[in-house]
Write an enzyme that holds these catalytic residues in place. Structure first.
Site, short mmCIF file in Angstrom:
data_model
loop_
_atom_site.label_atom_id
_atom_site.label_comp_id
_atom_site.label_asym_id
_atom_site.label_seq_id
_atom_site.Cartn_x
_atom_site.Cartn_y
_atom_site.Cartn_z
N LEU A 8 -38.52 -8.98 -2.84
CA LEU A 8 -38.37 -9.88 -3.98
C LEU A 8 -37.18 -10.80 -3.76
O LEU A 8 -36.04 -10.35 -3.66
CB LEU A 8 -38.19 -9.06 -5.26
CG LEU A 8 -39.28 -8.01 -5.54
CD1 LEU A 8 -39.01 -7.30 -6.87
CD2 LEU A 8 -40.66 -8.64 -5.53
N ALA A 10 -37.09 -14.22 -5.39
CA ALA A 10 -37.43 -15.40 -6.20
C ALA A 10 -36.37 -15.74 -7.23
O ALA A 10 -36.45 -16.77 -7.87
CB ALA A 10 -38.77 -15.18 -6.90
N ARG A 15 -25.30 -16.29 -11.14
CA ARG A 15 -23.89 -15.87 -11.06
C ARG A 15 -23.24 -16.25 -9.73
O ARG A 15 -22.02 -16.19 -9.60
CB ARG A 15 -23.78 -14.37 -11.29
CG ARG A 15 -23.84 -13.99 -12.77
CD ARG A 15 -23.66 -12.50 -12.96
NE ARG A 15 -24.87 -11.76 -12.68
CZ ARG A 15 -24.94 -10.44 -12.60
NH1 ARG A 15 -23.85 -9.71 -12.75
NH2 ARG A 15 -26.09 -9.83 -12.34
N GLU A 161 -31.88 1.23 -18.83
CA GLU A 161 -30.99 0.14 -18.43
C GLU A 161 -29.60 0.35 -19.01
O GLU A 161 -29.43 0.96 -20.08
CB GLU A 161 -31.57 -1.20 -18.88
CG GLU A 161 -32.88 -1.57 -18.22
CD GLU A 161 -32.80 -1.59 -16.70
OE1 GLU A 161 -31.75 -2.05 -16.16
OE2 GLU A 161 -33.76 -1.17 -16.03
#
Length: 465
Positions: A8, A10, A15, A161
């Protein structure tokens, strides 16, 4: 092993505050995405798919430059709408028609993941023990990472999370999600469409596959990183610097285990693709980057940068910049030498202080000791180039060659205006401007007559009074 790696890459990487893709930023001279692709290749993945999005063309060009002629090739799939990690994996599965085999999902900003970790990750689903596996770690500072909640049997229950953790979970759940997953390809293809964007960001999150697979009666496990550095990602310039330091630490420790000495391993930056032989000493402030190969018993540095070069045995490379060059055995360079692309120094030759050499062959035992420029030159054996000598190879439009034979002595402050050839055993007088070929064994002098005007200084003084 029939395994596909989906990487991944993308994300915006906001930041990083950069005009470039986050995964194109380099660690020890190597873009992050290449670290991950090379690890997947070394782990034996038979198919590698990179999901691009932000700065898609930049990432594609980077991959094509490095892997266009290699097997397996690196495929790219563009995620035009960034709708989360689950969406990225779904479009990769559909675009590349992946419906079986093992599938490992990696992040493009995870440069320190090792091939062995990926191999074990793939094995965890290839053996049919699990439909999915989550890569976990226990970093020294777990804040910011999703926490893995497990039941009393050690099975994964869910991933929480950081922002959703209670104070108790934050303090007690130390197993962290590294953001990488391995799946049975058939089960992944079957259930990927079950991910829902029912969250504040309205995105499809790949971690939801844990609960989806468990609800379907499938087993989901964890693979714990024995080295937490494997699971560390890069999201800011500060983290880029931290990961660079960890990469340096890991690489230099491995080199020392293999017989390389570091005067100060904190002040040496070695590419993961470099090779260094035993009993070579790396001095402080040395950068060995790209696919550089350094043989045994060399002294490299201090204050030296070597990129994509080959260095033979018993060489001394002191305060030198060397870019795409080849040094054979017992070559001495520096201090303050600049060796540009195409330089080939044969055994026992020397490039001394404040010497620049470009696209030239320096013959066996030949010396360019100090304050000289040699460009587009073929030099024979046992040549001595006097201080301040230059090959004038550029006429303003084209580059021209200089040929210097064996055992030639070139006096100091000599200009050799190319194209020009100097024969074997020739001698060039100091302060000459050589514009014509010099035969074997000849002495070439080119000087204007020296004039002496007696009493000139006193006469000048009287005229100014």
């Amino acid at each position: 092993m029939d395994a596909t790696a989906i990487i991944l890459a993308a994300g915006e990487g906001t930041r990083m505050k950069s005009k470039h893709a986050k995964v194109s930023h380099s660690i020890l001279g190597k873009p992050m995405i290449l670290w991950v692709v090379d690890a997947a290749r070394a782990a034996g993945c038979t198919r590698i798919i990179v999901v691009v999005g932000s700065h898609a063309n930049e990432v594609r060009e980077l991959l094509n430059t490095h892997y266009q002629e290699q097997t397996p090739c690196v495929e790219t799939v563009e995620q035009t709408e960034r709708l989360g990690t689950g969406h990225a994996v779904k479009i990769a599965l559909e675009a590349c028609d992946i419906q079986s085999g093992s599938v490992v999902v990696l992040n493009g900003d995870l440069p320190l993941i090792q091939p062995d970790t990926i191999s074990r990750f793939i094995d965890s689903v290839a053996s049919d023990n699990y439909a999915g596996t989550v890569l976990t770690m226990t970093p020294p500072q777990p804040f910011g990472y999703g926490r893995v909640q497990m039941d009393t049997t050690g099975s994964i229950v869910r991933i929480i999370e950081q922002k959703d953790c209670t104070p108790e979970q934050d303090a007690n759940l130390l197993e962290c999600n590294a953001g990488c997953y391995a799946f049975n390809g058939e089960q992944l293809a079957k259930h990927i469409g079950s991910i829902r964007a029912e969250n504040a960001q309205h995105e499809y999150y790949l971690p939801d596959m844990v609960e989806i697979l468990k609800a379907a009666g499938e087993r989901v496990g964890i693979l714990h990183c024995s080295d937490y550095r494997d699971g560390l990602g890069v999201n800011s310039r500060a983290q880029l610097a931290e990961i660079t330091a960890l990469a340096r630490e890991r690489i230099n420790a491995q080199l020392m285990d293999n017989g390389v000495s570091f005067i100060d391993p904190l002040q040496a930056w070695i590419s993961p693709d470099a090779q260094i032989g035993c009993d070579t000493v790396i001095w402080p402030q040395t950068h060995v980057l790209g696919h550089t190969i350094i043989d045994e018993n060399c002294q490299i540095g201090p204050n030296t940068r070597i990129i994509d070069s080959i260095i033979g045995k018993d060489c001394i490379v002191d305060e030198t910049v060397a870019l795409e060059v080849q040094l054979e055995d017992q070559v001495t360079c520096g201090p303050r030498a600049y060796l540009r692309a195409g330089t080939h120094m044969l055994a026992g030759s020397k490039a001394g202080t404040h010497v620049e050499i470009k696209k030239s062959t320096i013959g066996e035992g030949s010396k360019v000791p100090h304050l000289s420029y040699i460009g587009d030159t073929t030099m024979g054996a046992n040549v001595n180039i006097g201080a301040g000598s230059i090959t004038c190879n550029y006429d303003g439009a084209r580059k021209h060659p200089t040929h210097i034979g064996d055992r030639v002595f070139v006096g100091s402050d000599t200009m050799m205006v190319a194209p020009v050839s100097i024969g074997n055993d020739a001698i060039i007088g100091a302060s000459s401007c050589i514009t014509r070929d010099v035969p074997d064994g000849a002495l070439a002098l080119e000087r204007s007559n020296q004039r002496i005007i007696e009493g000139y200084g006193a006469a000048k003084k009287r005229r100014t009074q």
